[in-house]
Design a protein around this motif. Structure first.
Motif, PDB file in Angstrom:
ATOM      1  N   GLN A  49       0.825  -1.198   0.000  1.00  0.00           N
ATOM      2  CA  GLN A  49       0.000   0.000   0.000  1.00  0.00           C
ATOM      3  C   GLN A  49       0.870   1.263   0.000  1.00  0.00           C
ATOM      4  O   GLN A  49       0.566   2.241  -0.684  1.00  0.00           O
ATOM      5  N   MET A  52       2.274   1.703  -3.513  1.00  0.00           N
ATOM      6  CA  MET A  52       1.276   2.184  -4.459  1.00  0.00           C
ATOM      7  C   MET A  52       0.961   3.662  -4.220  1.00  0.00           C
ATOM      8  O   MET A  52       0.771   4.427  -5.157  1.00  0.00           O
ATOM      9  N   ASP A 198       2.335 -11.383  -8.091  1.00  0.00           N
ATOM     10  CA  ASP A 198       1.975 -12.047  -6.839  1.00  0.00           C
ATOM     11  C   ASP A 198       3.158 -12.775  -6.216  1.00  0.00           C
ATOM     12  O   ASP A 198       3.016 -13.850  -5.635  1.00  0.00           O
ATOM     13  N   SER A 241      -3.919 -11.413 -11.947  1.00  0.00           N
ATOM     14  CA  SER A 241      -2.997 -11.034 -10.867  1.00  0.00           C
ATOM     15  C   SER A 241      -3.705 -10.263  -9.758  1.00  0.00           C
ATOM     16  O   SER A 241      -4.779  -9.694  -9.942  1.00  0.00           O
ATOM     17  N   ASN A 242      -3.034 -10.243  -8.602  1.00  0.00           N
ATOM     18  CA  ASN A 242      -3.422  -9.352  -7.510  1.00  0.00           C
ATOM     19  C   ASN A 242      -2.546  -8.105  -7.485  1.00  0.00           C
ATOM     20  O   ASN A 242      -2.981  -7.047  -7.069  1.00  0.00           O
ATOM     21  N   TRP A 243      -1.287  -8.258  -7.900  1.00  0.00           N
ATOM     22  CA  TRP A 243      -0.406  -7.102  -8.050  1.00  0.00           C
ATOM     23  C   TRP A 243       0.720  -7.478  -9.007  1.00  0.00           C
ATOM     24  O   TRP A 243       1.073  -8.640  -9.153  1.00  0.00           O
ATOM     25  N   THR A 261      -0.682  -0.373 -12.219  1.00  0.00           N
ATOM     26  CA  THR A 261      -1.885   0.071 -11.525  1.00  0.00           C
ATOM     27  C   THR A 261      -3.002  -0.961 -11.640  1.00  0.00           C
ATOM     28  O   THR A 261      -2.949  -1.885 -12.458  1.00  0.00           O
ATOM     29  N   ASP A 262      -4.049  -0.763 -10.845  1.00  0.00           N
ATOM     30  CA  ASP A 262      -5.217  -1.633 -10.946  1.00  0.00           C
ATOM     31  C   ASP A 262      -5.853  -1.518 -12.326  1.00  0.00           C
ATOM     32  O   ASP A 262      -6.354  -2.505 -12.875  1.00  0.00           O
ATOM     33  N   GLY A 263      -5.847  -0.309 -12.894  1.00  0.00           N
ATOM     34  CA  GLY A 263      -6.404  -0.118 -14.227  1.00  0.00           C
ATOM     35  C   GLY A 263      -5.651  -0.907 -15.283  1.00  0.00           C
ATOM     36  O   GLY A 263      -6.260  -1.492 -16.194  1.00  0.00           O
ATOM     37  N   GLN A 264      -4.343  -0.945 -15.179  1.00  0.00           N
ATOM     38  CA  GLN A 264      -3.546  -1.716 -16.139  1.00  0.00           C
ATOM     39  C   GLN A 264      -3.809  -3.210 -15.997  1.00  0.00           C
ATOM     40  O   GLN A 264      -3.873  -3.936 -16.994  1.00  0.00           O
ATOM     41  N   ARG A 265      -3.979  -3.680 -14.755  1.00  0.00           N
ATOM     42  CA  ARG A 265      -4.281  -5.101 -14.554  1.00  0.00           C
ATOM     43  C   ARG A 265      -5.659  -5.451 -15.135  1.00  0.00           C
ATOM     44  O   ARG A 265      -5.842  -6.512 -15.741  1.00  0.00           O
ATOM     45  N   THR A 266      -6.611  -4.536 -14.979  1.00  0.00           N
ATOM     46  CA  THR A 266      -7.941  -4.760 -15.559  1.00  0.00           C
ATOM     47  C   THR A 266      -7.872  -4.790 -17.079  1.00  0.00           C
ATOM     48  O   THR A 266      -8.546  -5.608 -17.728  1.00  0.00           O
TER      49      THR A 266
END
Length: 282
Positions: A49, A52, A198, A241-243, A261-266
């Motif tokens: 956290q 990030m 991960d 992935s989670n991260w 970022t979370d957006g890139q993973r999505t």
């Protein structure tokens, strides 16, 4: 007299070679920190956290993390660690021989991640719940026929990592590709990518690399490579992935690390789903 001195000195010499904890019960020779294994998981989450949140700060070089502490972390399954924490708290208040024996066994257990099967991800043909009509509004098809997330920029003056593929006139997809765009104030000349997903490393070796510079001494580099079947596990891990942390390995001996970022993973997940729905395979 000399014999007496030798006899008196012998026990002292022997005692000096004995380890302090050799005569203790085996359960007492283990690290007491194992009483609270859930703390390791909480520390790992807090560390991620913090990493990030620091990414939100603007930098001259958005890929530079030289002032940050970064490394892979192991996150054992939460259910396992939570159940151990509850059991540990219950046993702390117990005094019977049976419960003391259970507490000793708890302390003696190896809580390393390998005990609970938290493994590197491998390709799986999971069912897709979304439809083409649901996913397509989130993507752009440019004049060359390339399809990619509408949230990424194809401009070489931006830092991006994403899946892309071409779509023919009859809506059939070409090969799935991985595109990486790097832009900063120093040249990198990267020749290897290491995705830490991960806690596990997935290397990728780009072969289609190009680079250039601007008059203001800013440099851009790009790789755009077809994802061969050998990279199926990497593709699956990126999409589930989670991260993710990406390390760009340079021929110049300089490495840059970027937390995705979370957006890139999505984007990875939705691009893979759309590719498969259109008939694409790896």
């Amino acid at each position: 007299m000399l014999l007496l001195i030798a006899l008196l000195a012998a026990p002292v010499g022997m005692a000096s070679t004995t380890r302090d904890d050799d005569d203790k019960d085996p359960s007492m020779q283990r690290g007491i920190r194992r009483l609270h294994p859930e703390r390791e998981r909480l520390k790992a989450i807090k560390k991620l956290q913090e990493q990030m949140s620091r990414k939100a700060e603007e930098k001259a070089d958005p890929w530079d993390t030289s002032d940050e502490l970064w490394g892979t972390v192991d996150l054992p399954p939460a259910a396992v660690m939570d159940s151990l924490a509850v059991e540990g708290r219950r046993l702390k208040t117990s005094k019977t021989p049976e419960e003391q024996a259970a507490l000793d066994a708890l302390l003696a257990t190896d809580y390393s991640i390998k005990e609970y099967g938290y493994r590197r991800m491998t390709w799986r043909d999971l069912p897709i719940t979304a439809t083409i009509d649901q996913l397509m509004p989130g993507f752009t098809v440019d004049e060359t026929g390339d399809c990619f997330s509408k949230y990424v920029s194809r401009d070489t003056l931006s830092n991006e990592v994403y899946f892309t593929f071409s779509i023919s006139e009859d809506s059939l997809p070409g090969p799935l590709r991985l595109r990486v765009q790097y832009y900063a104030d120093d040249p990198l000349d990267f020749d290897q990518l290491v995705f830490t997903i991960d806690g596990f490393d997935y290397p990728f070796y780009p072969t289609n690399h190009s680079s250039g510079s601007r008059d203001d001494q800013l440099f851009w580099e790009m790789s755009d490579d077809v994802l061969q079947p050998a990279y199926r596990d990497l593709v699956y891990a990126l999409a589930h992935s989670n991260w993710i942390a990406l390390k760009l390995m340079s021929r110049r001996g300089i490495n840059h690390v970027k937390m995705l970022t979370d957006g890139q993973r999505t984007d990875f997940a939705q691009a893979l789903d759309l590719y498969r729905l259109l008939g694409g395979t790896l």
